[in-house]
Design a protein around this motif. Sequence first.
Motif, PDB file in Angstrom:
ATOM      1  N   SER A  71      15.597  41.059 -33.232  1.00 61.61           N
ATOM      2  CA  SER A  71      16.078  41.054 -31.852  1.00 61.61           C
ATOM      3  C   SER A  71      17.597  41.065 -31.734  1.00 61.61           C
ATOM      4  CB  SER A  71      15.511  39.855 -31.097  1.00 61.61           C
ATOM      5  OG  SER A  71      15.926  38.661 -31.710  1.00 61.61           O
ATOM      6  N   LYS A  72      18.317  41.033 -32.829  1.00 60.49           N
ATOM      7  CA  LYS A  72      19.782  41.101 -32.841  1.00 60.49           C
ATOM      8  C   LYS A  72      20.418  40.064 -31.922  1.00 60.49           C
ATOM      9  CE  LYS A  72      19.789  45.861 -34.209  1.00 60.49           C
ATOM     10  NZ  LYS A  72      19.272  47.094 -33.729  1.00 60.49           N
ATOM     11  N   LEU A  73      20.065  38.829 -32.160  1.00 62.75           N
ATOM     12  CA  LEU A  73      20.604  37.721 -31.379  1.00 62.75           C
ATOM     13  C   LEU A  73      22.022  37.393 -31.821  1.00 62.75           C
ATOM     14  CD1 LEU A  73      17.482  35.397 -31.528  1.00 62.75           C
ATOM     15  CD2 LEU A  73      18.287  36.652 -29.542  1.00 62.75           C
ATOM     16  N   THR A  74      22.768  36.791 -30.924  1.00 57.41           N
ATOM     17  CA  THR A  74      24.100  36.308 -31.256  1.00 57.41           C
ATOM     18  C   THR A  74      24.063  34.786 -31.209  1.00 57.41           C
ATOM     19  OG1 THR A  74      24.866  36.219 -28.971  1.00 57.41           O
ATOM     20  CG2 THR A  74      25.113  38.333 -30.123  1.00 57.41           C
ATOM     21  N   PRO A  75      25.076  34.117 -31.748  1.00 56.66           N
ATOM     22  CA  PRO A  75      25.093  32.645 -31.686  1.00 56.66           C
ATOM     23  C   PRO A  75      25.121  32.099 -30.260  1.00 56.66           C
ATOM     24  CG  PRO A  75      26.625  33.422 -33.348  1.00 56.66           C
ATOM     25  CD  PRO A  75      26.127  34.637 -32.616  1.00 56.66           C
ATOM     26  N   ARG A  76      25.476  32.931 -29.308  1.00 56.07           N
ATOM     27  CA  ARG A  76      25.530  32.489 -27.908  1.00 56.07           C
ATOM     28  C   ARG A  76      24.262  32.824 -27.124  1.00 56.07           C
ATOM     29  NH1 ARG A  76      31.322  31.837 -26.163  1.00 56.07           N
ATOM     30  NH2 ARG A  76      32.473  32.038 -28.094  1.00 56.07           N
ATOM     31  N   SER A  77      23.291  33.425 -27.771  1.00 57.58           N
ATOM     32  CA  SER A  77      22.035  33.767 -27.094  1.00 57.58           C
ATOM     33  C   SER A  77      21.294  32.503 -26.693  1.00 57.58           C
ATOM     34  CB  SER A  77      21.132  34.583 -28.021  1.00 57.58           C
ATOM     35  OG  SER A  77      21.744  35.783 -28.395  1.00 57.58           O
ATOM     36  N   THR A  78      20.551  32.603 -25.592  1.00 58.81           N
ATOM     37  CA  THR A  78      19.767  31.456 -25.138  1.00 58.81           C
ATOM     38  C   THR A  78      18.280  31.764 -25.287  1.00 58.81           C
ATOM     39  OG1 THR A  78      19.597  32.214 -22.849  1.00 58.81           O
ATOM     40  CG2 THR A  78      21.523  30.853 -23.427  1.00 58.81           C
ATOM     41  N   PHE A  79      17.508  30.712 -25.349  1.00 58.60           N
ATOM     42  CA  PHE A  79      16.066  30.888 -25.473  1.00 58.60           C
ATOM     43  C   PHE A  79      15.505  31.577 -24.235  1.00 58.60           C
ATOM     44  CE2 PHE A  79      11.677  29.495 -24.844  1.00 58.60           C
ATOM     45  CZ  PHE A  79      11.117  30.008 -25.995  1.00 58.60           C
ATOM     46  N   GLN A  80      16.029  31.242 -23.083  1.00 59.22           N
ATOM     47  CA  GLN A  80      15.549  31.837 -21.835  1.00 59.22           C
ATOM     48  C   GLN A  80      15.713  33.359 -21.859  1.00 59.22           C
ATOM     49  OE1 GLN A  80      13.981  30.006 -19.571  1.00 59.22           O
ATOM     50  NE2 GLN A  80      13.487  31.855 -18.438  1.00 59.22           N
ATOM     51  N   GLU A  81      16.869  33.822 -22.285  1.00 58.46           N
ATOM     52  CA  GLU A  81      17.111  35.263 -22.377  1.00 58.46           C
ATOM     53  C   GLU A  81      16.144  35.905 -23.367  1.00 58.46           C
ATOM     54  OE1 GLU A  81      21.107  35.323 -23.760  1.00 58.46           O
ATOM     55  OE2 GLU A  81      21.981  35.048 -21.766  1.00 58.46           O
ATOM     56  N   PHE A  82      16.000  35.256 -24.500  1.00 55.84           N
ATOM     57  CA  PHE A  82      15.108  35.766 -25.541  1.00 55.84           C
ATOM     58  C   PHE A  82      13.670  35.837 -25.031  1.00 55.84           C
ATOM     59  CE2 PHE A  82      12.299  34.729 -29.169  1.00 55.84           C
ATOM     60  CZ  PHE A  82      12.492  35.875 -29.926  1.00 55.84           C
ATOM     61  N   ALA A  83      13.214  34.770 -24.367  1.00 57.89           N
ATOM     62  CA  ALA A  83      11.835  34.708 -23.865  1.00 57.89           C
ATOM     63  C   ALA A  83      11.588  35.781 -22.801  1.00 57.89           C
ATOM     64  CB  ALA A  83      11.544  33.324 -23.305  1.00 57.89           C
ATOM     65  N   GLU A  84      12.570  36.026 -21.944  1.00 64.14           N
ATOM     66  CA  GLU A  84      12.408  37.050 -20.911  1.00 64.14           C
ATOM     67  C   GLU A  84      12.302  38.439 -21.522  1.00 64.14           C
ATOM     68  OE1 GLU A  84      15.588  36.667 -18.096  1.00 64.14           O
ATOM     69  OE2 GLU A  84      14.945  34.659 -17.488  1.00 64.14           O
ATOM     70  N   LYS A  85      13.089  38.675 -22.543  1.00 64.54           N
ATOM     71  CA  LYS A  85      13.124  40.006 -23.151  1.00 64.54           C
ATOM     72  C   LYS A  85      11.925  40.264 -24.065  1.00 64.54           C
ATOM     73  CE  LYS A  85      16.369  43.123 -25.384  1.00 64.54           C
ATOM     74  NZ  LYS A  85      17.702  43.269 -25.943  1.00 64.54           N
ATOM     75  N   TYR A  86      11.506  39.251 -24.830  1.00 57.30           N
ATOM     76  CA  TYR A  86      10.473  39.457 -25.847  1.00 57.30           C
ATOM     77  C   TYR A  86       9.178  38.682 -25.576  1.00 57.30           C
ATOM     78  CZ  TYR A  86      14.228  41.612 -28.462  1.00 57.30           C
ATOM     79  OH  TYR A  86      15.248  42.432 -28.846  1.00 57.30           O
TER      80      TYR A  86
END
Length: 127
Positions: A71-86
């Motif tokens: 998912s090419k996350l960055t250290p500033r990514s949040t779980f909420q963003e990740f959950a919405e996208k994936y």
Amino acid sequence: MLLERGVSAFSTWEKELHKIVFDPRYLLLNPEERKQIFEQFIKARIKEEYKEKKNKLLQAKEEFRKLLEESKLTPRSTFQEFAEKYGRDHRFRLVQKRKDQEHFFNQFINILKKRDKENRIRLRKIR
């Protein structure tokens, strides 16, 4: 026979007897052996089910980790963003508890933060 008849590993002799009493293989054993073999089956089946459950959880965690890496996350990514996208990805849903999903996500982000910090330190030493 017990497995074929769908005997539950977490049940008792009395509750499961009606499932096996009419099977011809049941009559091949003497009355003392019947309950003893049932108890042995239950113990073995419980161990197998726990092992299967553990393997399933490990498999789910591994698939979730692969999703995190892809998912090419960055250290500033949040779980909420990740959950919405994936959130609709089957690998995301393999880990059924939201708390576990967040825990694995946070572990992964902490690793990213650590790598990022090490890279910044290395760059400073080079300059």
